[in-house]
Design a protein around this motif. Structure first.
Motif, PDB file in Angstrom:
ATOM      1  N   ILE A   1      -2.397 -16.709 -56.806  1.00 29.38           N
ATOM      2  CA  ILE A   1      -2.608 -16.309 -58.203  1.00 29.38           C
ATOM      3  C   ILE A   1      -2.715 -17.505 -59.143  1.00 29.38           C
ATOM      4  O   ILE A   1      -2.956 -17.332 -60.339  1.00 29.38           O
ATOM      5  CB  ILE A   1      -1.487 -15.365 -58.682  1.00 29.38           C
ATOM      6  CG1 ILE A   1      -0.114 -16.028 -58.579  1.00 29.38           C
ATOM      7  CG2 ILE A   1      -1.517 -14.063 -57.882  1.00 29.38           C
ATOM      8  CD1 ILE A   1       1.016 -15.166 -59.161  1.00 29.38           C
TER       9      ILE A   1
ATOM     10  N   GLY B   1       2.779 -12.964 -55.305  1.00 33.32           N
ATOM     11  CA  GLY B   1       1.612 -13.804 -55.498  1.00 33.32           C
ATOM     12  C   GLY B   1       1.518 -15.024 -54.613  1.00 33.32           C
ATOM     13  O   GLY B   1       0.538 -15.769 -54.694  1.00 33.32           O
TER      14      GLY B   1
ATOM     15  N   SER C   1      -0.138 -20.365 -53.157  1.00 33.18           N
ATOM     16  CA  SER C   1      -0.271 -19.374 -54.220  1.00 33.18           C
ATOM     17  C   SER C   1      -1.645 -18.724 -54.157  1.00 33.18           C
ATOM     18  O   SER C   1      -2.665 -19.406 -53.988  1.00 33.18           O
ATOM     19  CB  SER C   1      -0.072 -20.020 -55.595  1.00 33.18           C
ATOM     20  OG  SER C   1      -0.312 -19.055 -56.616  1.00 33.18           O
TER      21      SER C   1
ATOM     22  N   VAL D   1      -2.646  -5.835 -54.118  1.00 33.92           N
ATOM     23  CA  VAL D   1      -2.944  -7.028 -54.903  1.00 33.92           C
ATOM     24  C   VAL D   1      -1.896  -8.091 -54.570  1.00 33.92           C
ATOM     25  O   VAL D   1      -0.771  -7.763 -54.155  1.00 33.92           O
ATOM     26  CB  VAL D   1      -2.973  -6.729 -56.415  1.00 33.92           C
ATOM     27  CG1 VAL D   1      -4.120  -5.795 -56.756  1.00 33.92           C
ATOM     28  CG2 VAL D   1      -1.641  -6.158 -56.879  1.00 33.92           C
ATOM     29  N   PRO D   2      -2.232  -9.385 -54.736  1.00 32.20           N
ATOM     30  CA  PRO D   2      -1.280 -10.437 -54.352  1.00 32.20           C
ATOM     31  C   PRO D   2       0.065 -10.346 -55.068  1.00 32.20           C
ATOM     32  O   PRO D   2       1.098 -10.747 -54.507  1.00 32.20           O
ATOM     33  CB  PRO D   2      -2.017 -11.724 -54.730  1.00 32.20           C
ATOM     34  CG  PRO D   2      -3.459 -11.379 -54.607  1.00 32.20           C
ATOM     35  CD  PRO D   2      -3.550  -9.959 -55.089  1.00 32.20           C
ATOM     36  N   GLU D   3       0.072  -9.827 -56.293  1.00 34.26           N
ATOM     37  CA  GLU D   3       1.330  -9.719 -57.022  1.00 34.26           C
ATOM     38  C   GLU D   3       2.290  -8.747 -56.339  1.00 34.26           C
ATOM     39  O   GLU D   3       3.513  -8.863 -56.490  1.00 34.26           O
ATOM     40  CB  GLU D   3       1.061  -9.277 -58.459  1.00 34.26           C
ATOM     41  CG  GLU D   3       0.289 -10.289 -59.282  1.00 34.26           C
ATOM     42  CD  GLU D   3      -1.226 -10.217 -59.131  1.00 34.26           C
ATOM     43  OE1 GLU D   3      -1.929 -10.795 -59.971  1.00 34.26           O
ATOM     44  OE2 GLU D   3      -1.725  -9.583 -58.158  1.00 34.26           O
TER      45      GLU D   3
ATOM     46  N   THR E   1      -7.063 -18.368 -61.812  1.00 33.55           N
ATOM     47  CA  THR E   1      -6.092 -17.377 -61.327  1.00 33.55           C
ATOM     48  C   THR E   1      -6.329 -16.982 -59.868  1.00 33.55           C
ATOM     49  O   THR E   1      -5.705 -16.037 -59.380  1.00 33.55           O
ATOM     50  CB  THR E   1      -6.132 -16.117 -62.204  1.00 33.55           C
ATOM     51  OG1 THR E   1      -7.487 -15.620 -62.249  1.00 33.55           O
ATOM     52  CG2 THR E   1      -5.654 -16.425 -63.618  1.00 33.55           C
TER      53      THR E   1
ATOM     54  N   TYR F   1      -6.963 -15.358 -56.645  1.00 31.71           N
ATOM     55  CA  TYR F   1      -7.194 -13.963 -56.271  1.00 31.71           C
ATOM     56  C   TYR F   1      -6.314 -12.983 -57.052  1.00 31.71           C
ATOM     57  O   TYR F   1      -6.187 -11.813 -56.664  1.00 31.71           O
ATOM     58  CB  TYR F   1      -6.939 -13.789 -54.777  1.00 31.71           C
ATOM     59  CG  TYR F   1      -7.983 -14.427 -53.894  1.00 31.71           C
ATOM     60  CD1 TYR F   1      -9.096 -13.706 -53.454  1.00 31.71           C
ATOM     61  CD2 TYR F   1      -7.873 -15.759 -53.478  1.00 31.71           C
ATOM     62  CE1 TYR F   1     -10.061 -14.278 -52.638  1.00 31.71           C
ATOM     63  CE2 TYR F   1      -8.836 -16.353 -52.664  1.00 31.71           C
ATOM     64  CZ  TYR F   1      -9.925 -15.603 -52.252  1.00 31.71           C
ATOM     65  OH  TYR F   1     -10.886 -16.180 -51.447  1.00 31.71           O
ATOM     66  N   ALA F   2      -5.738 -13.418 -58.152  1.00 33.34           N
ATOM     67  CA  ALA F   2      -4.836 -12.545 -58.913  1.00 33.34           C
ATOM     68  C   ALA F   2      -5.521 -11.247 -59.300  1.00 33.34           C
ATOM     69  O   ALA F   2      -6.664 -11.229 -59.762  1.00 33.34           O
ATOM     70  CB  ALA F   2      -4.349 -13.268 -60.162  1.00 33.34           C
ATOM     71  N   GLY F   3      -4.822 -10.139 -59.076  1.00 29.05           N
ATOM     72  CA  GLY F   3      -5.299  -8.832 -59.492  1.00 29.05           C
ATOM     73  C   GLY F   3      -6.390  -8.226 -58.634  1.00 29.05           C
ATOM     74  O   GLY F   3      -6.809  -7.093 -58.899  1.00 29.05           O
TER      75      GLY F   3
END
Length: 338
Positions: free
Chosen positions: A244, A223, A242, A102-104, A274, A276-278
């Motif tokens: 996210i 992210g 970013s 995931v991006p995070e 958000t 592509y977050a998660g």
């Protein structure tokens, strides 16, 4: 085995082609996994549409093999028309990295390459014509869109082509409204096209030729996607985006470039706040041919109207209807903290 995948250097026997008659005198590896020993964390889709999951000892003399000049290379070659994946009209000989993230958390992809050929036929008004994607991030969830695609594009008759990268929004709502925004690295971006099928724009003054080496790095951490490009004799080009937090969550945020390029298809959606977050992501690398034989009248962004010669691969290769990319180095693995 380390998650990092090195497409490292080694000796190689093939010189700019396929077959025993083109072997060089020096002893060297015969198959891509001799040059890239950690291919067990990749799979590949070939220009025939075949997916191969066991790449150790594998080669295909039409699509995926080795070549040599003053360095050792893995060759990715794919015609304008052949087999492809279920959700695409374009052929590819392209690695897919198996680990997802995931991006995070992030990940890192790098490659050193030279594009040897892009399709010599197509409609100059179509942004995707005469181009190949040499690296990307692909989402495996949601709309399964692509946060980055790195392109090389060269118009017929030009000595120099362009390198640029596209960001595809993670659309809010109906994904038929998705679009790409394009960022130039050397030369033009995606939006620079001809005024008629055979009328080409001016040649880019700061572009690069077929066979000219360059490298890229995509490093996603916390992210944020950090992208850098290197080329001998030039300053390093760096970008940050970013993944996210969206820049395009309101209609007023849609760039004018997008409104112009996608005017004919009416794609002017917005992105999830958000982004592509998660969502799980993975890397791809190789030759994703953007040329196809589809009618531009049906889509003036992606249907390139390129010659396909009835899908006959040998004839396409003989007549310039293919993409070919050589990599001498590449890694995929964990993000590098910044």
């Amino acid at each position: 085995m380390s998650l990092a995948i090195a497409l490292g250097l080694g000796a190689c026997t093939r010189v700019a082609g396929v077959g025993e008659s083109e072997r060089a005198a020096r002893a060297c590896p015969e198959v891509p996994s001799d040059v890239m020993p950690a291919l067990d964390t990749w799979k590949i889709t070939l220009g025939s549409g075949e997916t191969v999951e066991d790449l150790l000892g594998f080669e295909d003399e039409r699509y995926f093999y080795t070549a040599c000049d003053d360095a050792d290379w893995v060759v990715y070659k794919t015609p304008n028309s052949g087999g492809t994946t279920p959700n695409s009209s374009n052929t590819r000989t392209e690695l897919r990295h198996l680990p997802e993230w995931v991006p995070e958390v992030g990940g890192r992809l790098e490659g050193t390459l030279k594009v040897m050929h892009v399709s010599t036929t197509g409609d100059a008004r179509v942004p995707a014509a005469f181009s190949v994607v040499v690296g990307q991030i692909h989402s495996s969830e949601g709309h399964e869109n692509e946060p980055i695609k790195i392109y090389y594009k060269k118009f017929p008759g030009h000595e120099n082509g362009s390198v640029f990268w596209n960001y595809e929004i993670n659309t809010e709502g109906d994904n038929s409204e998705r679009w790409d925004v394009s960022i130039p690295v050397w030369g033009h971006d995606f939006s620079v096209v001809g005024s008629s099928p055979d009328d080409y724009p001016d040649e880019p003054q700061d572009g690069l030729a077929l066979g000219e080496e360059f490298s890229y790095e995509i490093n996603v951490t916390d992210g944020v996607m950090h992208v850098s490009f290197r080329r001998e004799g030039h300053e390093v080009k760096t970008f940050a985006k970013s993944l996210i937090a969206s820049e395009y969550s309101a209609p007023s945020d849609v760039p004018q470039q997008v409104l112009s390029v996608f005017a004919s298809t009416g794609q002017d959606g917005t992105e999830r706040p958000t982004a592509y977050a998660g969502e799980l992501q993975y890397f791809k690398q190789g030759a994703y041919n953007q040329a196809n034989g589809k009618n531009p009248k049906d889509n003036m962004v992606w249907n390139t109207g390129s010659e396909t010669y009835g899908g006959r691969v040998d004839e396409q290769y003989a007549r310039g209807s293919y993409a070919e990319v050589w990599f001498r180095s590449g890694t995929a693995g964990p993000a590098v903290p910044r």
